[in-house]
Design an enzyme around this catalytic site. Sequence first.
Site, mmCIF file in Angstrom:
data_model
loop_
_atom_site.group_PDB
_atom_site.id
_atom_site.type_symbol
_atom_site.label_atom_id
_atom_site.label_comp_id
_atom_site.label_asym_id
_atom_site.label_seq_id
_atom_site.Cartn_x
_atom_site.Cartn_y
_atom_site.Cartn_z
ATOM 1 N N HIS A 295 -20.381 52.751 21.865
ATOM 2 C CA HIS A 295 -20.438 52.723 23.329
ATOM 3 C C HIS A 295 -20.995 54.031 23.866
ATOM 4 C CE1 HIS A 295 -17.554 49.189 24.410
ATOM 5 N NE2 HIS A 295 -18.481 48.859 23.532
ATOM 6 N N TYR B 199 -12.010 51.547 33.270
ATOM 7 C CA TYR B 199 -10.738 52.169 33.657
ATOM 8 C C TYR B 199 -10.610 52.009 35.163
ATOM 9 C CZ TYR B 199 -10.493 54.519 29.088
ATOM 10 O OH TYR B 199 -10.404 54.789 27.740
ATOM 11 N N PRO C 150 -1.745 57.147 26.577
ATOM 12 C CA PRO C 150 -2.949 56.551 25.977
ATOM 13 C C PRO C 150 -4.215 56.599 26.832
ATOM 14 C CG PRO C 150 -1.407 54.843 26.674
ATOM 15 C CD PRO C 150 -0.705 56.156 26.845
ATOM 16 N N LYS D 81 -6.718 59.340 23.063
ATOM 17 C CA LYS D 81 -6.750 60.535 22.215
ATOM 18 C C LYS D 81 -5.766 60.512 21.041
ATOM 19 C CE LYS D 81 -9.957 62.819 24.213
ATOM 20 N NZ LYS D 81 -10.991 61.847 23.875
ATOM 21 N N TYR E 186 -13.850 63.057 26.894
ATOM 22 C CA TYR E 186 -13.664 61.677 26.445
ATOM 23 C C TYR E 186 -14.284 61.453 25.057
ATOM 24 C CZ TYR E 186 -13.082 56.646 26.619
ATOM 25 O OH TYR E 186 -12.692 55.366 26.332
HETATM 26 P P1 FAD Z 1 1.618 56.419 13.123
HETATM 27 O O1 FAD Z 1 0.452 55.527 13.262
HETATM 28 O O2 FAD Z 1 2.783 56.211 14.023
HETATM 29 O O3 FAD Z 1 2.091 56.340 11.621
HETATM 30 C C1 FAD Z 1 3.332 56.846 11.188
HETATM 31 C C2 FAD Z 1 3.768 56.076 9.979
HETATM 32 O O4 FAD Z 1 4.958 56.641 9.475
HETATM 33 C C3 FAD Z 1 4.100 54.623 10.301
HETATM 34 O O5 FAD Z 1 3.459 53.783 9.386
HETATM 35 C C4 FAD Z 1 5.606 54.555 10.194
HETATM 36 O O6 FAD Z 1 6.068 53.286 9.786
HETATM 37 C C5 FAD Z 1 5.859 55.616 9.150
HETATM 38 N N1 FAD Z 1 7.211 56.185 9.170
HETATM 39 C C6 FAD Z 1 7.983 56.479 10.247
HETATM 40 N N2 FAD Z 1 9.159 56.965 9.844
HETATM 41 C C7 FAD Z 1 9.140 57.007 8.493
HETATM 42 C C8 FAD Z 1 10.063 57.409 7.511
HETATM 43 N N3 FAD Z 1 11.258 57.884 7.831
HETATM 44 N N4 FAD Z 1 9.699 57.300 6.220
HETATM 45 C C9 FAD Z 1 8.489 56.827 5.856
HETATM 46 N N5 FAD Z 1 7.575 56.409 6.762
HETATM 47 C C10 FAD Z 1 7.892 56.506 8.055
HETATM 48 N N6 FAD Z 1 -3.404 55.626 21.032
HETATM 49 C C11 FAD Z 1 -4.505 55.436 21.696
HETATM 50 O O7 FAD Z 1 -5.375 56.313 21.658
HETATM 51 N N7 FAD Z 1 -4.701 54.269 22.401
HETATM 52 C C12 FAD Z 1 -3.759 53.264 22.424
HETATM 53 O O8 FAD Z 1 -3.952 52.238 23.041
HETATM 54 C C13 FAD Z 1 -2.569 53.454 21.754
HETATM 55 N N8 FAD Z 1 -1.606 52.504 21.768
HETATM 56 C C14 FAD Z 1 -0.430 52.748 21.105
HETATM 57 C C15 FAD Z 1 0.587 51.814 21.136
HETATM 58 C C16 FAD Z 1 1.809 52.065 20.485
HETATM 59 C C17 FAD Z 1 2.924 51.040 20.536
HETATM 60 C C18 FAD Z 1 1.995 53.283 19.796
HETATM 61 C C19 FAD Z 1 3.311 53.576 19.098
HETATM 62 C C20 FAD Z 1 0.958 54.205 19.759
HETATM 63 C C21 FAD Z 1 -0.249 53.949 20.415
HETATM 64 N N9 FAD Z 1 -1.306 54.878 20.396
HETATM 65 C C22 FAD Z 1 -2.437 54.666 21.057
HETATM 66 C C23 FAD Z 1 -1.230 56.089 19.667
HETATM 67 C C24 FAD Z 1 -1.914 55.995 18.317
HETATM 68 O O9 FAD Z 1 -1.775 54.715 17.800
HETATM 69 C C25 FAD Z 1 -1.261 57.046 17.469
HETATM 70 O O10 FAD Z 1 -1.589 58.304 18.026
HETATM 71 C C26 FAD Z 1 -1.652 56.994 16.006
HETATM 72 O O11 FAD Z 1 -1.122 55.842 15.402
HETATM 73 C C27 FAD Z 1 -1.146 58.244 15.296
HETATM 74 O O12 FAD Z 1 -1.236 58.071 13.917
HETATM 75 P P2 FAD Z 1 -0.149 58.702 12.951
HETATM 76 O O13 FAD Z 1 -0.617 58.376 11.590
HETATM 77 O O14 FAD Z 1 0.091 60.102 13.335
HETATM 78 O O15 FAD Z 1 1.207 57.950 13.313
HETATM 79 C C1 DHB Z 2 -7.786 51.362 24.179
HETATM 80 C C2 DHB Z 2 -6.654 52.080 24.395
HETATM 81 C C3 DHB Z 2 -6.714 53.196 25.184
HETATM 82 O O1 DHB Z 2 -5.613 53.908 25.409
HETATM 83 C C4 DHB Z 2 -7.881 53.610 25.762
HETATM 84 O O2 DHB Z 2 -7.897 54.703 26.564
HETATM 85 C C5 DHB Z 2 -9.016 52.901 25.521
HETATM 86 C C6 DHB Z 2 -8.962 51.770 24.713
HETATM 87 C C7 DHB Z 2 -7.711 50.153 23.330
HETATM 88 O O3 DHB Z 2 -6.640 49.800 22.874
HETATM 89 O O4 DHB Z 2 -8.763 49.536 23.138
#
Ligand code: FAD
Ligand code: DHB
Length: 397
Positions: free
Chosen positions: A76, A205, A297, A301, A388
């Site tokens: 995009h 947005y 979100p 980021k 962004y």
């Molecule tokens: P995570 O993806 O959370 O991975 C952590 C992992 O650790 C998981 O698999 C979990 O099961 C595991 N874990 C937890 N505790 C333990 C334990 N005690 N022992 C072993 N394993 C464990 N970001 C955006 O930019 N846009 C979005 O739309 C967006 N939507 C989101 C929606 C939700 C519901 C959530 C929770 C987050 C969202 N985010 C979004 C944020 C983005 O998904 C996260 O920033 C990203 O997943 C971070 O990756 P991570 O690997 O740090 O953590």
């Molecule tokens: C999506 C989520 C976001 O938080 C965003 O800023 C843009 C896209 C998504 O889930 O596609």
Amino acid sequence: MNKPQRTQVGIIGSGPAGLLLAQLLSRHGIDSVIVERQSRAHVEARIRAGVLEQGTVALLREAGVSQRMEREGLVHEGITLAFAGRRERIDLRKLTGGSTVMIYGQTELTRDLINARLAANGAIHFESPALVVEDYLSEQPRIVYEQNGQQQELHCDFVAGCDGYHGVARQSVSADKLQVFEKLYPFGWLGILADVPPVDHELIYANHERGFALCSMRSPTRSRYYVQCALDDKVENWSDDAFWNELRRRLPAESAAQLISGPRLEMSIAPLRSFVAEPMRVGRLFLAGDAAHIVPPTGAKGLNLAGSDVFYLSRALIAYYGEGRTDLLDRYSATALRRVWKAIRFSWWLTSLMHKFDDDPINHRLQVAELDYVTGSVAGSTALAENYVGLPFEKFE
Ligand code: FAD
Ligand code: DHB
């Protein structure tokens, strides 16, 4: 307790941070073991983020896991800001001198990373929750975890806490060693995933008097939409029709007219918060991704910050094992945090600009004036665009 296992880097969590770190390390011959609380099916089914910055894309290429993303991801070059019935495009490519973003779901990315890990015979223990990180101030930290109802120990040179906001890595650190910064926003996002073509070819947005809305996508046939909702709202309160009607009301008329609705594949509510724990390294425990910080979100980021943390941490570990250097490990926290705080700031700013905080009409007028300024000024729209698409990684070598 069974006989302890040993590895060089013990990784807690198989989200994007843990999986990508393991993949980058394995390409440099560094051994790691991942322990993950959930099942593989659960991890691969979670619907989360969708926008990848160029730095994240480059890191996925470096990790050798970009083939499907290159084929199926959507590049995009711009986004649209909608407000006061208007639609104003921010030309990301033009304003940043060529940068773009990649639309590729976190769900797909996670599957690619798990497949790559398993193909390389890398260890992931699913359904094995870490309970605590012990001796992180010593040279031999340990992850205590549970597997098949039995307690196990993983002895490591280093522990990477990649276990998200609710994980145990950060909680294992004594409170006097971490400073925590937190802001809760007074609303959440209600999201729907549906097999309908996106309303537009780029993301929209939308700031609206009824609240924020976001039109995103996963593919030319799959859409991801969000509307701002009350913090105490429940998915059970929303029929598909109610969602589509609310979204339509928050979009400019031309977009609303083009919106195609359909049955949900998934619907969920996420609260919005900003959170940072400092430092991101305590002894031999390193925090990365959501374990160390959360952004609302709006700026897309969260996943990308997990990527930049892993960029710095992987390089620090590679320099340690390859050249015996400890200076990059020492600089990890301060370097990662500089970028984290800039993303925290940008996400807070965009959240403040786009959401309804209260019923005072002056606040909406002020938002519209700022959106008018940002979209009408090269300086304003450039500041938005460069944040962004993602601020550059610092030189770290
Ligand atoms: P995570 O993806 O959370 O991975 C952590 C992992 O650790 C998981 O698999 C979990 O099961 C595991 N874990 C937890 N505790 C333990 C334990 N005690 N022992 C072993 N394993 C464990 N970001 C955006 O930019 N846009 C979005 O739309 C967006 N939507 C989101 C929606 C939700 C519901 C959530 C929770 C987050 C969202 N985010 C979004 C944020 C983005 O998904 C996260 O920033 C990203 O997943 C971070 O990756 P991570 O690997 O740090 O953590
Ligand atoms: C999506 C989520 C976001 O938080 C965003 O800023 C843009 C896209 C998504 O889930 O596609």
